[in-house]
Every structure is written in C-alpha cells, then in structure tokens.
Design a protein around this motif. Structure first.
Motif, mmCIF file in Angstrom:
data_model
loop_
_atom_site.group_PDB
_atom_site.id
_atom_site.type_symbol
_atom_site.label_atom_id
_atom_site.label_comp_id
_atom_site.label_asym_id
_atom_site.label_seq_id
_atom_site.Cartn_x
_atom_site.Cartn_y
_atom_site.Cartn_z
ATOM 1 N N ILE A 9 0.866 -1.171 0.000
ATOM 2 C CA ILE A 9 0.000 0.000 0.000
ATOM 3 C C ILE A 9 0.909 1.228 0.000
ATOM 4 O O ILE A 9 1.849 1.309 0.776
ATOM 5 N N ASN A 10 0.613 2.177 -0.891
ATOM 6 C CA ASN A 10 1.377 3.417 -0.918
ATOM 7 C C ASN A 10 0.421 4.573 -0.638
ATOM 8 O O ASN A 10 -0.213 5.096 -1.560
ATOM 9 N N PRO A 11 0.289 4.987 0.624
ATOM 10 C CA PRO A 11 -0.646 6.050 0.972
ATOM 11 C C PRO A 11 -0.346 7.388 0.316
ATOM 12 O O PRO A 11 -1.197 8.260 0.271
ATOM 13 N N THR A 12 0.859 7.569 -0.216
ATOM 14 C CA THR A 12 1.216 8.854 -0.831
ATOM 15 C C THR A 12 0.985 8.892 -2.340
ATOM 16 O O THR A 12 1.095 9.965 -2.941
ATOM 17 N N ALA A 13 0.672 7.761 -2.951
ATOM 18 C CA ALA A 13 0.444 7.732 -4.403
ATOM 19 C C ALA A 13 -0.845 8.478 -4.742
ATOM 20 O O ALA A 13 -1.919 8.118 -4.253
ATOM 21 N N PRO A 14 -0.771 9.517 -5.560
ATOM 22 C CA PRO A 14 -1.982 10.262 -5.913
ATOM 23 C C PRO A 14 -2.833 9.470 -6.904
ATOM 24 O O PRO A 14 -2.318 8.632 -7.650
ATOM 25 N N PRO A 15 -4.137 9.721 -6.933
ATOM 26 C CA PRO A 15 -4.979 9.066 -7.924
ATOM 27 C C PRO A 15 -4.613 9.525 -9.332
ATOM 28 O O PRO A 15 -4.147 10.649 -9.525
ATOM 29 N N SER A 16 -4.829 8.657 -10.310
ATOM 30 C CA SER A 16 -4.442 8.963 -11.689
ATOM 31 C C SER A 16 -5.365 9.963 -12.368
ATOM 32 O O SER A 16 -5.072 10.413 -13.474
ATOM 33 N N GLY A 17 -6.482 10.297 -11.749
ATOM 34 C CA GLY A 17 -7.407 11.262 -12.339
ATOM 35 C C GLY A 17 -8.771 11.181 -11.707
ATOM 36 O O GLY A 17 -8.941 10.590 -10.642
ATOM 37 N N GLU A 18 -9.754 11.747 -12.393
ATOM 38 C CA GLU A 18 -11.120 11.790 -11.872
ATOM 39 C C GLU A 18 -11.982 10.647 -12.365
ATOM 40 O O GLU A 18 -13.121 10.496 -11.923
ATOM 41 N N GLY A 19 -11.466 9.854 -13.308
ATOM 42 C CA GLY A 19 -12.242 8.759 -13.869
ATOM 43 C C GLY A 19 -11.349 7.606 -14.248
ATOM 44 O O GLY A 19 -10.130 7.655 -14.062
ATOM 45 N N CYS A 20 -11.950 6.556 -14.801
ATOM 46 C CA CYS A 20 -11.199 5.366 -15.194
ATOM 47 C C CYS A 20 -10.190 5.725 -16.285
ATOM 48 O O CYS A 20 -10.562 6.168 -17.376
ATOM 49 N N PRO A 72 -17.557 8.809 -3.464
ATOM 50 C CA PRO A 72 -17.712 9.677 -2.294
ATOM 51 C C PRO A 72 -18.336 8.923 -1.109
ATOM 52 O O PRO A 72 -19.293 8.166 -1.281
ATOM 53 N N GLY A 73 -17.753 9.119 0.068
ATOM 54 C CA GLY A 73 -18.296 8.530 1.285
ATOM 55 C C GLY A 73 -17.911 7.085 1.538
ATOM 56 O O GLY A 73 -18.319 6.506 2.541
ATOM 57 N N GLU A 74 -17.132 6.471 0.652
ATOM 58 C CA GLU A 74 -16.714 5.075 0.833
ATOM 59 C C GLU A 74 -15.208 5.037 1.063
ATOM 60 O O GLU A 74 -14.456 5.741 0.394
ATOM 61 N N ASP A 75 -14.764 4.181 1.997
ATOM 62 C CA ASP A 75 -13.326 4.112 2.287
ATOM 63 C C ASP A 75 -12.827 2.693 2.515
ATOM 64 O O ASP A 75 -11.829 2.478 3.175
ATOM 65 N N TRP A 76 -13.479 1.715 1.931
ATOM 66 C CA TRP A 76 -13.074 0.325 2.137
ATOM 67 C C TRP A 76 -11.958 -0.107 1.191
ATOM 68 O O TRP A 76 -11.786 0.431 0.111
ATOM 69 N N TYR A 77 -11.201 -1.084 1.662
ATOM 70 C CA TYR A 77 -10.170 -1.764 0.872
ATOM 71 C C TYR A 77 -10.702 -3.138 0.499
ATOM 72 O O TYR A 77 -11.389 -3.783 1.283
ATOM 73 N N PRO A 90 -5.440 5.948 5.455
ATOM 74 C CA PRO A 90 -5.959 6.987 4.555
ATOM 75 C C PRO A 90 -4.994 7.172 3.378
ATOM 76 O O PRO A 90 -3.783 7.080 3.541
ATOM 77 N N LEU A 91 -5.550 7.419 2.212
ATOM 78 C CA LEU A 91 -4.736 7.637 1.017
ATOM 79 C C LEU A 91 -4.667 9.120 0.680
ATOM 80 O O LEU A 91 -5.484 9.914 1.139
ATOM 81 N N ALA A 92 -3.707 9.459 -0.159
ATOM 82 C CA ALA A 92 -3.542 10.847 -0.593
ATOM 83 C C ALA A 92 -4.822 11.346 -1.263
ATOM 84 O O ALA A 92 -5.473 10.602 -1.991
ATOM 85 N N PRO A 93 -5.186 12.584 -1.024
ATOM 86 C CA PRO A 93 -6.388 13.130 -1.653
ATOM 87 C C PRO A 93 -6.173 13.392 -3.135
ATOM 88 O O PRO A 93 -5.030 13.515 -3.565
ATOM 89 N N PRO A 94 -7.250 13.484 -3.881
ATOM 90 C CA PRO A 94 -8.625 13.274 -3.453
ATOM 91 C C PRO A 94 -8.922 11.789 -3.273
ATOM 92 O O PRO A 94 -8.309 10.941 -3.920
ATOM 93 N N THR A 95 -9.869 11.479 -2.407
ATOM 94 C CA THR A 95 -10.197 10.081 -2.123
ATOM 95 C C THR A 95 -11.421 9.603 -2.880
ATOM 96 O O THR A 95 -11.858 8.470 -2.689
ATOM 97 N N SER A 96 -11.967 10.451 -3.742
ATOM 98 C CA SER A 96 -13.102 10.046 -4.577
ATOM 99 C C SER A 96 -13.172 10.953 -5.795
ATOM 100 O O SER A 96 -12.541 12.011 -5.837
ATOM 101 N N HIS A 97 -13.961 10.518 -6.757
ATOM 102 C CA HIS A 97 -14.208 11.389 -7.906
ATOM 103 C C HIS A 97 -15.012 12.593 -7.415
ATOM 104 O O HIS A 97 -15.596 12.563 -6.329
#
Length: 119
Positions: A9-20, A72-77, A90-97
């Motif tokens: 798990i890399n909590p600092t890795a940012p999401p690749s974008g807002e969608g797939c 939004p509102g979900e945080d499960w692995y 917790p992962l780097a933000p943003p945590t949802s689209h």
C-alpha cells in the motif's frame, strides 16, 4: 488484517485522475458504473459491474491486489486475491471522484440502456 500489515500500500500515491484511466483513453466503451483506486499506484479503474472491469484487470496484471473505492463517502479496501474487505490507511487526496460527476459516468458517455450492460 490491520492496516500496517497490508503489503504494497502506498498512501502517498496520488490518484491517476477523476475517472477510469483506461475508459477515458478509449479502451472499451468509455463509461463506468463505479470507480476503484489501486492502493499501490493510484490508478483509477472501473468496477467489476462496469462493462470493462479495468480496476480488477489492472490488479491482476500489475500484482497490485488491493483496491479501494473511489466513490464519495466510501473508504473500504478490497483484496482481489482473497475476496475480502479490509480497513486500511488513509490515502492521498482526493479520495473520490468529484461529487459533481454523475454515477454512472462520465457525463455524456453513458448509454441510455446502461443497466443492460452491467455485469
């Protein structure tokens, strides 16, 4: 399993974008039902109910077996290897689209009969 025991798990890795990432690049029909995030590298993919199931494909191909919800509102692995839910760090933000993005999405790409295309 405790968060500190989850491998890769890399909590600092940012999401690749807002969608797939794959759907937006033209791989598949270009829309999704729900989004998932790779907990190792941050790649955003579509869920297994979506037509292309890119999140699980990424997990199998990369060996990054832990995915998290990108809704939004979900945080499960979820571990695709064991089929079990876990608590994680917790992962780097943003945590949802963005809340403004429709589900399914993206806006303008979802067919009128989208429910007929779910897995």
């Amino acid at each position: 399993m405790a968060a500190e025991q989850i491998p890769d798990i890399n909590p600092t890795a940012p999401p690749s974008g807002e969608g797939c990432l794959e759907c937006l690049s033209g791989n598949g029909p270009g829309w999704w039902f729900h989004l998932r995030r790779c907990a190792a590298c941050g790649q955003i993919g579509c869920c297994d109910s979506s037509p292309s199931q890119h999140a699980s494909k990424h997990a199998r191909q990369s060996g990054h077996t832990f995915i998290v919800s990108y809704e939004p509102g979900e945080d499960w692995y979820w571990d695709i290897k064991t089929g079990q839910y876990y608590d994680g760090p917790p992962l780097a933000p943003p945590t949802s689209h963005p809340d403004s993005q429709p589900v399914p999405g993206p806006e303008g790409k979802v067919p009128a009969d989208w429910q007929q295309h779910l897995h």
